[in-house]
Design a protein around this motif. Sequence first.
Motif, PDB file in Angstrom:
ATOM      1  N   ALA A 281     -17.247   6.981  -2.005  1.00 44.71           N
ATOM      2  CA  ALA A 281     -18.412   7.014  -1.123  1.00 44.71           C
ATOM      3  C   ALA A 281     -17.967   6.865   0.332  1.00 44.71           C
ATOM      4  O   ALA A 281     -17.059   6.094   0.647  1.00 44.71           O
ATOM      5  CB  ALA A 281     -19.392   5.906  -1.491  1.00 44.71           C
ATOM      6  N   TRP A 282     -18.621   7.595   1.212  1.00 41.50           N
ATOM      7  CA  TRP A 282     -18.296   7.552   2.646  1.00 41.50           C
ATOM      8  C   TRP A 282     -18.494   6.137   3.162  1.00 41.50           C
ATOM      9  O   TRP A 282     -19.571   5.563   3.049  1.00 41.50           O
ATOM     10  CB  TRP A 282     -19.213   8.532   3.372  1.00 41.50           C
ATOM     11  N   GLY A 283     -17.434   5.531   3.693  1.00 41.96           N
ATOM     12  CA  GLY A 283     -17.505   4.164   4.193  1.00 41.96           C
ATOM     13  C   GLY A 283     -17.166   3.094   3.174  1.00 41.96           C
ATOM     14  O   GLY A 283     -17.180   1.902   3.521  1.00 41.96           O
ATOM     15  N   ALA A 284     -16.847   3.474   1.930  1.00 43.65           N
ATOM     16  CA  ALA A 284     -16.521   2.476   0.909  1.00 43.65           C
ATOM     17  C   ALA A 284     -15.209   1.764   1.252  1.00 43.65           C
ATOM     18  O   ALA A 284     -14.222   2.398   1.647  1.00 43.65           O
ATOM     19  CB  ALA A 284     -16.422   3.133  -0.467  1.00 43.65           C
ATOM     20  N   VAL A 285     -15.226   0.439   1.102  1.00 44.80           N
ATOM     21  CA  VAL A 285     -14.025  -0.374   1.285  1.00 44.80           C
ATOM     22  C   VAL A 285     -13.584  -0.856  -0.092  1.00 44.80           C
ATOM     23  O   VAL A 285     -14.364  -1.478  -0.822  1.00 44.80           O
ATOM     24  CB  VAL A 285     -14.301  -1.578   2.205  1.00 44.80           C
ATOM     25  N   ALA A 405     -12.316  -0.536  -8.133  1.00 43.80           N
ATOM     26  CA  ALA A 405     -13.664  -1.085  -7.933  1.00 43.80           C
ATOM     27  C   ALA A 405     -13.914  -1.304  -6.443  1.00 43.80           C
ATOM     28  O   ALA A 405     -13.222  -2.110  -5.813  1.00 43.80           O
ATOM     29  CB  ALA A 405     -13.815  -2.401  -8.688  1.00 43.80           C
ATOM     30  N   PRO A 406     -14.870  -0.600  -5.850  1.00 46.30           N
ATOM     31  CA  PRO A 406     -15.144  -0.791  -4.421  1.00 46.30           C
ATOM     32  C   PRO A 406     -15.722  -2.178  -4.145  1.00 46.30           C
ATOM     33  O   PRO A 406     -16.467  -2.726  -4.950  1.00 46.30           O
ATOM     34  CB  PRO A 406     -16.158   0.316  -4.104  1.00 46.30           C
ATOM     35  N   LEU A 407     -15.386  -2.710  -2.988  1.00 49.18           N
ATOM     36  CA  LEU A 407     -15.827  -4.047  -2.601  1.00 49.18           C
ATOM     37  C   LEU A 407     -17.175  -4.006  -1.883  1.00 49.18           C
ATOM     38  O   LEU A 407     -18.068  -4.812  -2.136  1.00 49.18           O
ATOM     39  CB  LEU A 407     -14.772  -4.676  -1.695  1.00 49.18           C
TER      40      LEU A 407
END
Length: 439
Positions: A281-285, A405-407
Amino acid sequence: MFTPARYVIVDDNPDELKQLSDCMQKIGAPCLPLRYDQAEGIETKHLGGVRLLFLDLHLTTGAQSGSIAQTAGLIVSMLEEGIVATAGPYVIILWTKHQEQKADFETYVMENLEPLKRPLAILSLDKNNYLAGDAGEKLTNDVGQIIETDPRLRALLDWEREVLRAAGSTLSEIGTLVAKEDRTAARFSERLDETLSLLAFEAVGDANAKADPYSAINAALMPILTDRIANQRTDPKSNAIWQAAVTKIAAVPQPSPGDAAKLNSMLHVARASTEALKPEAWGAVTLLPNAELGDIPMLKRFDLPAKPMLSGTFCLKEKADRDISRLCVLRVGASCDYAQSRKGPIPFVLGAIVPADAKRRDGSLPKAEIVTPPLIVEGFEGPVRMIFNTHLQITMVPAEFGAWAPLCRLREPLLMQITTHGARHATRPAIISFGSHGG
């Protein structure tokens, strides 16, 4: 499908329940009356979106003579089960013959209800003032007045009303795209389908619109909705409402570091627990998994060994700070590429999540890096900052990171600041010149 009720009344007496419900209807506030059953209670799911909750203080026979703990404990249990912490603020208005118990009730609720589910305020209406004769007009006036006694509540309800009005206007715009001759029972729905399909197709392309039509329509309509919210002002009373609600601008208190981090997070961070977040996802950290933190994968991706990364690349001086910091990657790239799910390698920037007060080497910070304001991030104790080195940008295909796993996700304003900084750094001009150093 249906919007949760914003105005809810709970009472065990059907006549008194109807009396208050009728008055709410007269002032233009359609409400949901719920008769409390002593055996089964109420369906607490109906409290999930409430803004004004009118409550009879004594919902069970004989409760008038019992302790406030018995009376309020029943209501607290109902609120714990029904109130949704993420649904926004609400106010309790006691609808009771026992005004003398309001203070004790308020104390009990505020001490025993989960903090995130506590009401913004607890107000009250005395039933005794409306039981004799035809008191409908008086009750109608008093209900309207008590809603206006808390200026912050009134302002928040005004903002929510304006958002709903903007959404309605946006839907109306879609409807007007259907020609007059097609606005019949037999053809209206089909023509509306064609209009929505065209919007979805133009927003994100054929394949992506078919895979996720909801997101495609959002991409088309969100700019219109945002513009309407920002620019419409249809209620001439709105300015006075907000002047009364927001009064500390001239002498606003400075937030503590923790409160500042919470405010920044509200503005700039979407938690993974609140949306269906994926690492692409755009902007996912996304935190780098432990298996990716060895020298071999780090050298392969960034041409840098893993061990001195936090002390060298991210300039952290103290071992204690490095021990609780984590390396991460931020999904960047063009927003249109993400919206249209373009195939191919996906760009990421390497970053580190560090304590907000971490000590760093002075005078040697890389020009390519950008640091976020203090944030609150799930999984970390206390405020943190994210440091991104835009020079360390890599591309990966989904097979490489799909299981990570995105934070969290950085919202667009902060993400655009980071990507713009990276673009400026990558395109900074340089020339060969002579005689520019004197001598």
